[in-house]
Every structure is written in structure tokens, then in C-alpha cells.
Write an enzyme that holds these catalytic residues in place. Sequence first.
Site, mmCIF file in Angstrom:
data_model
loop_
_atom_site.group_PDB
_atom_site.id
_atom_site.type_symbol
_atom_site.label_atom_id
_atom_site.label_comp_id
_atom_site.label_asym_id
_atom_site.label_seq_id
_atom_site.Cartn_x
_atom_site.Cartn_y
_atom_site.Cartn_z
ATOM 1 N N VAL A 36 -5.209 -7.715 11.798
ATOM 2 C CA VAL A 36 -3.990 -8.523 11.979
ATOM 3 C C VAL A 36 -4.248 -9.881 12.642
ATOM 4 O O VAL A 36 -3.357 -10.721 12.680
ATOM 5 C CB VAL A 36 -2.894 -7.763 12.770
ATOM 6 C CG1 VAL A 36 -2.429 -6.529 12.019
ATOM 7 C CG2 VAL A 36 -3.363 -7.411 14.185
ATOM 8 N N ALA A 46 -6.505 -5.556 23.894
ATOM 9 C CA ALA A 46 -6.934 -6.517 24.910
ATOM 10 C C ALA A 46 -8.419 -6.265 25.145
ATOM 11 O O ALA A 46 -8.886 -5.129 24.976
ATOM 12 C CB ALA A 46 -6.150 -6.334 26.205
ATOM 13 N N TYR A 80 -3.217 -2.165 33.666
ATOM 14 C CA TYR A 80 -2.639 -2.449 32.338
ATOM 15 C C TYR A 80 -2.562 -3.977 32.128
ATOM 16 O O TYR A 80 -2.704 -4.469 31.024
ATOM 17 C CB TYR A 80 -1.278 -1.767 32.186
ATOM 18 C CG TYR A 80 -0.858 -1.601 30.738
ATOM 19 C CD1 TYR A 80 -1.621 -0.853 29.846
ATOM 20 C CD2 TYR A 80 0.313 -2.195 30.260
ATOM 21 C CE1 TYR A 80 -1.231 -0.695 28.522
ATOM 22 C CE2 TYR A 80 0.723 -2.035 28.941
ATOM 23 C CZ TYR A 80 -0.062 -1.291 28.077
ATOM 24 O OH TYR A 80 0.341 -1.145 26.764
ATOM 25 N N LYS A 106 3.217 -6.498 26.147
ATOM 26 C CA LYS A 106 4.283 -5.562 25.747
ATOM 27 C C LYS A 106 5.670 -6.121 26.109
ATOM 28 O O LYS A 106 6.637 -5.872 25.385
ATOM 29 C CB LYS A 106 4.075 -4.193 26.382
ATOM 30 C CG LYS A 106 2.874 -3.411 25.854
ATOM 31 C CD LYS A 106 2.925 -3.147 24.353
ATOM 32 C CE LYS A 106 1.869 -2.133 23.918
ATOM 33 N NZ LYS A 106 1.775 -2.032 22.436
HETATM 34 P P1 NAD Z 1 -5.144 4.055 18.599
HETATM 35 O O1 NAD Z 1 -6.457 3.590 19.140
HETATM 36 O O2 NAD Z 1 -5.133 5.264 17.773
HETATM 37 O O3 NAD Z 1 -4.421 2.880 17.786
HETATM 38 C C1 NAD Z 1 -4.547 1.515 18.113
HETATM 39 C C2 NAD Z 1 -4.699 0.805 16.790
HETATM 40 O O4 NAD Z 1 -4.720 -0.618 16.945
HETATM 41 C C3 NAD Z 1 -5.999 1.192 16.070
HETATM 42 O O5 NAD Z 1 -5.703 1.743 14.815
HETATM 43 C C4 NAD Z 1 -6.716 -0.133 15.924
HETATM 44 O O6 NAD Z 1 -7.473 -0.228 14.727
HETATM 45 C C5 NAD Z 1 -5.541 -1.091 15.909
HETATM 46 N N1 NAD Z 1 -5.938 -2.478 16.126
HETATM 47 C C6 NAD Z 1 -6.451 -3.068 17.234
HETATM 48 N N2 NAD Z 1 -6.774 -4.349 16.976
HETATM 49 C C7 NAD Z 1 -6.445 -4.577 15.662
HETATM 50 C C8 NAD Z 1 -6.560 -5.690 14.798
HETATM 51 N N3 NAD Z 1 -7.076 -6.863 15.194
HETATM 52 N N4 NAD Z 1 -6.121 -5.553 13.514
HETATM 53 C C9 NAD Z 1 -5.605 -4.383 13.082
HETATM 54 N N5 NAD Z 1 -5.481 -3.292 13.845
HETATM 55 C C10 NAD Z 1 -5.905 -3.390 15.128
HETATM 56 O O7 NAD Z 1 -4.191 4.206 19.883
HETATM 57 P P2 NAD Z 1 -2.621 4.511 20.016
HETATM 58 O O8 NAD Z 1 -2.474 4.998 21.397
HETATM 59 O O9 NAD Z 1 -2.147 5.325 18.881
HETATM 60 O O10 NAD Z 1 -1.983 3.053 19.961
HETATM 61 C C11 NAD Z 1 -0.958 2.687 19.071
HETATM 62 C C12 NAD Z 1 0.130 1.887 19.762
HETATM 63 O O11 NAD Z 1 0.786 2.718 20.706
HETATM 64 C C13 NAD Z 1 -0.362 0.662 20.531
HETATM 65 O O12 NAD Z 1 0.567 -0.396 20.338
HETATM 66 C C14 NAD Z 1 -0.299 1.125 21.972
HETATM 67 O O13 NAD Z 1 -0.126 0.046 22.843
HETATM 68 C C15 NAD Z 1 0.929 2.001 21.903
HETATM 69 N N6 NAD Z 1 1.090 2.950 23.007
HETATM 70 C C16 NAD Z 1 0.113 3.859 23.294
HETATM 71 C C17 NAD Z 1 0.278 4.762 24.341
HETATM 72 C C18 NAD Z 1 -0.781 5.762 24.702
HETATM 73 O O14 NAD Z 1 -0.819 6.204 25.850
HETATM 74 N N7 NAD Z 1 -1.659 6.148 23.783
HETATM 75 C C19 NAD Z 1 1.479 4.733 25.087
HETATM 76 C C20 NAD Z 1 2.466 3.808 24.768
HETATM 77 C C21 NAD Z 1 2.261 2.922 23.714
HETATM 78 O O1 0WE Z 2 -1.325 0.333 25.126
HETATM 79 C C1 0WE Z 2 -2.150 1.108 25.565
HETATM 80 C C2 0WE Z 2 -3.636 0.871 25.342
HETATM 81 C C3 0WE Z 2 -3.918 -0.384 24.597
HETATM 82 C C4 0WE Z 2 -5.349 -0.834 24.618
HETATM 83 C C5 0WE Z 2 -6.438 -0.026 24.895
HETATM 84 C C6 0WE Z 2 -7.722 -0.557 24.857
HETATM 85 C C7 0WE Z 2 -8.955 0.234 25.225
HETATM 86 C C8 0WE Z 2 -10.197 -0.291 24.554
HETATM 87 C C9 0WE Z 2 -5.565 -2.158 24.302
HETATM 88 N N1 0WE Z 2 -6.799 -2.699 24.265
HETATM 89 C C10 0WE Z 2 -7.876 -1.915 24.531
HETATM 90 N N2 0WE Z 2 -9.115 -2.502 24.478
HETATM 91 C C11 0WE Z 2 -10.266 -1.786 24.539
HETATM 92 O O2 0WE Z 2 -11.370 -2.381 24.529
HETATM 93 N N3 0WE Z 2 -1.717 2.185 26.309
HETATM 94 C C12 0WE Z 2 -0.328 2.300 26.627
HETATM 95 C C13 0WE Z 2 -2.643 3.209 26.860
HETATM 96 C C14 0WE Z 2 -2.999 2.760 28.248
HETATM 97 O O3 0WE Z 2 -3.913 1.787 28.431
HETATM 98 C C15 0WE Z 2 -3.993 1.548 29.806
HETATM 99 C C16 0WE Z 2 -3.109 2.408 30.465
HETATM 100 C C17 0WE Z 2 -2.462 3.167 29.454
HETATM 101 C C18 0WE Z 2 -1.408 4.195 29.661
HETATM 102 C C19 0WE Z 2 -4.775 0.631 30.499
HETATM 103 C C20 0WE Z 2 -4.694 0.602 31.888
HETATM 104 C C21 0WE Z 2 -3.818 1.417 32.560
HETATM 105 C C22 0WE Z 2 -3.024 2.346 31.864
#
Ligand code: NAD
Ligand code: 0WE
Length: 257
Positions: A66, A96, A156, A163
Amino acid sequence: MPGLVEGRNALVLGVASERSIAWAIAQRLAQEGAHLALTYQNERLEKNVRPLAETVPGTLVLPCDVSDDEQVAALIQSLQAQCGRVDILVHSVAFAKKEELSGRYVDTSREGFRIAMDVSVYSLVALCRALEPLMSAGGSVVTLTYIGSERVVPNYNVMGVAKAALEASVRYLASDLGPQGIRVNAVSAGPISTLAARAIAGFTTMLGRVREVAPLRRNTEAEEVADVALFLLSDLARGVTGEVVYVDSGYHLMGMV
Ligand code: NAD
Ligand code: 0WE
């Protein structure tokens, strides 16, 4: 009985593994009769996404980083040619740099800020704009957010600020696209053990904390997020746009934790 999204074309970004929130949502949409298009960020993740896609007959698999305008344009072109119409967008993408997700927010670099905002926020805006003409029968968009947008969650950092911008974008996009019958909402999920989350130091400790203090006294499952996403993406939520819905065992209610 027809499904809640019977015959609709759904584009899902953010599947990286079987634990991805996007994959839980994609499966739920397919169970309710949607046709799926899944994207993968790069060739490494394509190896994860293809076998998952094969479990749902007829699913399209397309590349899309993206952060690359050309890849977004090529994705839309392929969808135009192969589906014609798109009804549903699931945006489940965030990134990030690892070094920005520890230490102090005040130390965020200009480039780290730019990347987090580009991948995690601007991508939703670009996709909504590109898909607007394909959502000719109206549409529904869901993105994923986290409570770190509203409250300070240690480490975070720039993702919390991204977000907050994402949630504000949901409201502006809902206002812009509402007249075309396109709704835009966010689901704010509690912590779930996915690839992105497991990369975070201390994540397991956070899961334990939520279990102790959340009203429901348990962690959030991707399937619970998927059920609420399905609701928002279906006509059951036809009167709902611009909202952020929490699926976090009630954790966000608590004041003194
Ligand atoms: P995940 O690692 O399964 O999914 C993250 C996705 O982001 C991956 O598929 C990765 O390929 C994609 N991505 C990152 N950079 C990209 C780029 N440049 N182009 C295309 N795709 C890219 O983890 P997840 O937890 O399922 O995360 C999905 C969403 O849920 C995120 O927006 C995350 O912030 C949000 N979220 C996660 C949690 C949690 O605790 N897991 C909680 C609240 C919100
Ligand atoms: O949105 C997220 C995670 C998003 C995420 C995770 C990574 C790990 C690997 C974005 N960028 C990266 N880059 C990497 O290199 N969450 C809501 C899960 C999450 O991430 C945290 C949390 C929670 C919860 C980071 C710090 C503190 C709490």
C-alpha cells in the site's frame, strides 16, 4: 437461507498468516456468501496467503504494497477487469518501524512518523478514493484500530498517533462517501496474538493484564472481531457510518487499571 453478504465482492487487505485479523474477517465474509479478493504485501507473505486463499474456492489473490501508488493502481485495475464491482473493503494494515515502537514518543524520527502515517492511514484514503467508482451499488468499508489512539499505551507511540489519524479519517471519509451510499467504520480490537502483535516485547504481559481487568475477564479473539466487522459490512449496519466500535471484552470502559 442467503448469507448476510450474499454475492458481494469483498476486497481484504492485511492477511499475513492464519492468525491475521483480516483472515478471520475474510473467512466470515465467505461463510456469509461473499466473493473474496485477498492481497499480499510481498512475495514472502504470498507464500502464506495462497494456501489460505485456496481453502475458499474462487478467491482472487493479488499483490499490493500500500505504500506504492503503482501497486494500488494495478490492484484497482485488476479488480475492475475481474470483478467489475466492489462492495466491501476490509483495511487491516498497519506498520511502524520496529525502533519507533519502544522508548519515548518524543524521540519519533521524521521518517518513522511519515512511514507509520503513510502505511497505516493514507493507504485507507487512497484505497477509498480508488474504489469509489467500483462501489457503484454503494459499499461498506471497515478498518482496524486500537485504543492506543485515545490513551497512552507504553511503546505504542507513533502507532497511537497514526490510529488517531485513522479514526479521524474514518469520519471524514464517511462524510465524503455517504452520499454515494458508501459507509466507513472502524473496529477497535483488544490485543490479539498475531504476527504484528507478537513482534512486540511484553505483549504476553499485556494479554494477562487485559484478562485481569476487562469486564469480560478474557482476551479478544479474532473471530469476535470478525463477527462485528461482518455486521458493519452487512446491511444490518445500513444506518451506521463514521463509527468506532470496540471489541475488547469491555477493557476501554475501565478508568483505574
Ligand atoms: P498481521 O501482522 O496479521 O497483519 C498486519 C498486516 O499489515 C499484514 O498482513 C502486513 O502484510 C500488512 N502490511 C504492513 N505493511 C504493509 C504494506 N506496506 N502494504 C501492504 N500491507 C502491509 O496483524 P494484525 O494484528 O492482524 O493487524 C491487522 C490490523 O489490526 C492492523 O491495523 C493492526 O493495527 C490492527 N489491530 C491489531 C491488534 C492486535 O493486538 N493484534 C489490536 C487492535 C488493532
Ligand atoms: O497495531 C498493532 C501493531 C501494529 C504494528 C506492529 C509491528 C511489529 C513489527 C505496526 N508495526 C510493526 N512493526 C514491526 O516491525 N497492535 C494494536 C498490536 C500492538 O502493538 C503494540 C502494542 C499492541 C497491543 C506495540 C506497543 C505496545 C502495545
